[in-house]
Write a protein that holds these residues in place. Sequence first.
Motif, PDB file in Angstrom:
ATOM      1  N   LYS A 166      -1.383  95.053  -0.052  1.00  0.00           N
ATOM      2  CA  LYS A 166      -1.331  96.367  -0.583  1.00  0.00           C
ATOM      3  C   LYS A 166      -0.221  96.188  -1.484  1.00  0.00           C
ATOM      4  CE  LYS A 166      -2.454 100.113   0.437  1.00  0.00           C
ATOM      5  NZ  LYS A 166      -2.836 101.698   0.983  1.00  0.00           N
ATOM      6  N   ASN A 167       0.857  95.492  -1.042  1.00  0.00           N
ATOM      7  CA  ASN A 167       2.323  95.721  -1.690  1.00  0.00           C
ATOM      8  C   ASN A 167       2.179  94.276  -2.654  1.00  0.00           C
ATOM      9  OD1 ASN A 167       3.448  97.903  -0.122  1.00  0.00           O
ATOM     10  ND2 ASN A 167       4.065  96.437   1.336  1.00  0.00           N
ATOM     11  N   LEU A 168       3.011  94.582  -3.855  1.00  0.00           N
ATOM     12  CA  LEU A 168       2.634  93.675  -4.937  1.00  0.00           C
ATOM     13  C   LEU A 168       3.924  92.557  -4.760  1.00  0.00           C
ATOM     14  CD1 LEU A 168       1.938  92.703  -7.859  1.00  0.00           C
ATOM     15  CD2 LEU A 168       3.844  94.019  -8.803  1.00  0.00           C
ATOM     16  N   GLU A 169       5.043  92.909  -3.986  1.00  0.00           N
ATOM     17  CA  GLU A 169       5.967  91.965  -3.679  1.00  0.00           C
ATOM     18  C   GLU A 169       5.555  90.968  -2.629  1.00  0.00           C
ATOM     19  OE1 GLU A 169       7.495  95.797  -1.449  1.00  0.00           O
ATOM     20  OE2 GLU A 169       6.194  95.053  -3.185  1.00  0.00           O
ATOM     21  N   LYS A 170       4.492  91.225  -1.880  1.00  0.00           N
ATOM     22  CA  LYS A 170       4.022  90.324  -0.746  1.00  0.00           C
ATOM     23  C   LYS A 170       3.215  89.180  -1.545  1.00  0.00           C
ATOM     24  CE  LYS A 170       4.432  93.036   3.379  1.00  0.00           C
ATOM     25  NZ  LYS A 170       3.569  93.515   4.505  1.00  0.00           N
ATOM     26  N   ILE A 171       2.517  89.641  -2.342  1.00  0.00           N
ATOM     27  CA  ILE A 171       1.446  88.774  -3.262  1.00  0.00           C
ATOM     28  C   ILE A 171       2.280  87.892  -4.076  1.00  0.00           C
ATOM     29  CG2 ILE A 171      -0.289  88.687  -4.824  1.00  0.00           C
ATOM     30  CD1 ILE A 171      -1.015  91.541  -4.176  1.00  0.00           C
ATOM     31  N   ARG A 172       3.437  88.265  -4.656  1.00  0.00           N
ATOM     32  CA  ARG A 172       4.455  87.560  -5.543  1.00  0.00           C
ATOM     33  C   ARG A 172       5.511  86.535  -4.694  1.00  0.00           C
ATOM     34  NH1 ARG A 172       5.179  91.616 -10.724  1.00  0.00           N
ATOM     35  NH2 ARG A 172       6.789  92.362  -9.334  1.00  0.00           N
ATOM     36  N   LYS A 173       5.370  86.694  -3.560  1.00  0.00           N
ATOM     37  CA  LYS A 173       6.442  85.973  -2.994  1.00  0.00           C
ATOM     38  C   LYS A 173       6.410  84.325  -3.267  1.00  0.00           C
ATOM     39  CE  LYS A 173       7.973  84.664   1.992  1.00  0.00           C
ATOM     40  NZ  LYS A 173       7.575  85.022   3.265  1.00  0.00           N
ATOM     41  N   GLY A 174       7.576  84.027  -3.798  1.00  0.00           N
ATOM     42  CA  GLY A 174       7.633  82.566  -4.050  1.00  0.00           C
ATOM     43  C   GLY A 174       7.528  82.532  -5.695  1.00  0.00           C
TER      44      GLY A 174
END
Length: 319
Positions: free
Chosen positions: A152-160
């Motif tokens: 749900k959270n964008l920052e988790k998808i964009r990690k790295g």
Amino acid sequence: MKSAVTQIRQGEKPKMSGKIIECVPNFSEGRRPEVIEAIVAPFRGRQGVRLLDYRADADHNRLVVSLAGEPGPMTKALLEACEIAVKEIDLNMHQGGHPRIGAVDVIPFVPVMGIDMKACVDLAREFGMRFYDAFKVPVYYYEEAANNPQRKNLEKIRKGQFEGLKTAIKEESRRPDLGPAALHPTAGATVIGARKFLIAFNVNLKTDDIEVAQKIAQYVRASSGGFCHVKGIGLVLKEKGMVQVSMNLVDFQKNALYRVVEMIRMEAARWGVSVAECEVYGMIPAQALLDSAAYYLQLNDFKPEQVVELALLGSGGEA
């Protein structure tokens, strides 16, 4: 191009009716004016779509476009703009302060009028399939459109970011919702979803010490124990010789702008640093500004209806 540019011209306000959504596509380009203008061009003077605002920032190396319109014309214009972005932006050469995984980094759909969140979720998923079919860029769904609660959270998808996702995408938990477990060689991957209205809000500090901004971002964002509806990171603004606490306020009614600013001001004082300026990136609800104006002016029992322009809009223009 200037770091904050609003381009709303007479004659670029086509009429809209029926279901209205907001869309705020983010592209990983903030330094080449000719590419920026080419990406924005499909949104100009188009029946059923209104270009509200666009802002390109060289330090972030990012273009944020604010649109309102009907689902059909909106998605058609988006595909045209995305085609240009995928062709012109090579993330292998991209450098900037803002996190990103794609040339077309994120596309959120927001219900405004005559349409609910469920319909925006359906729209996001349908558009994601059209986007992947057209460009073969892997797609992740986020926020209300997420297939996986962990995404749900964008920052988790964009990690790295783009660089880290090149290998991480092969992990089962990082595989895209659409497409193979491999990034597009130049355009990376794109995150598409449906969400509530958010405010992109930045606070610039009178220092070039990035540690100060990063520490303060840690104190204010929800993931580190700060405000429950705030996301934030610390960035360097080389052109201005300052640092920035860059934030998304995902529910301004529960965490007002003034409350966040005062928290940042208090924490910055620990390092002997003051606030230089604040920035609203893109569009903002009038209520969010009025709440802060009422706070700082200590207005008693102030109501939005006391603002002439809002009163006129509410009455259909009749005094």
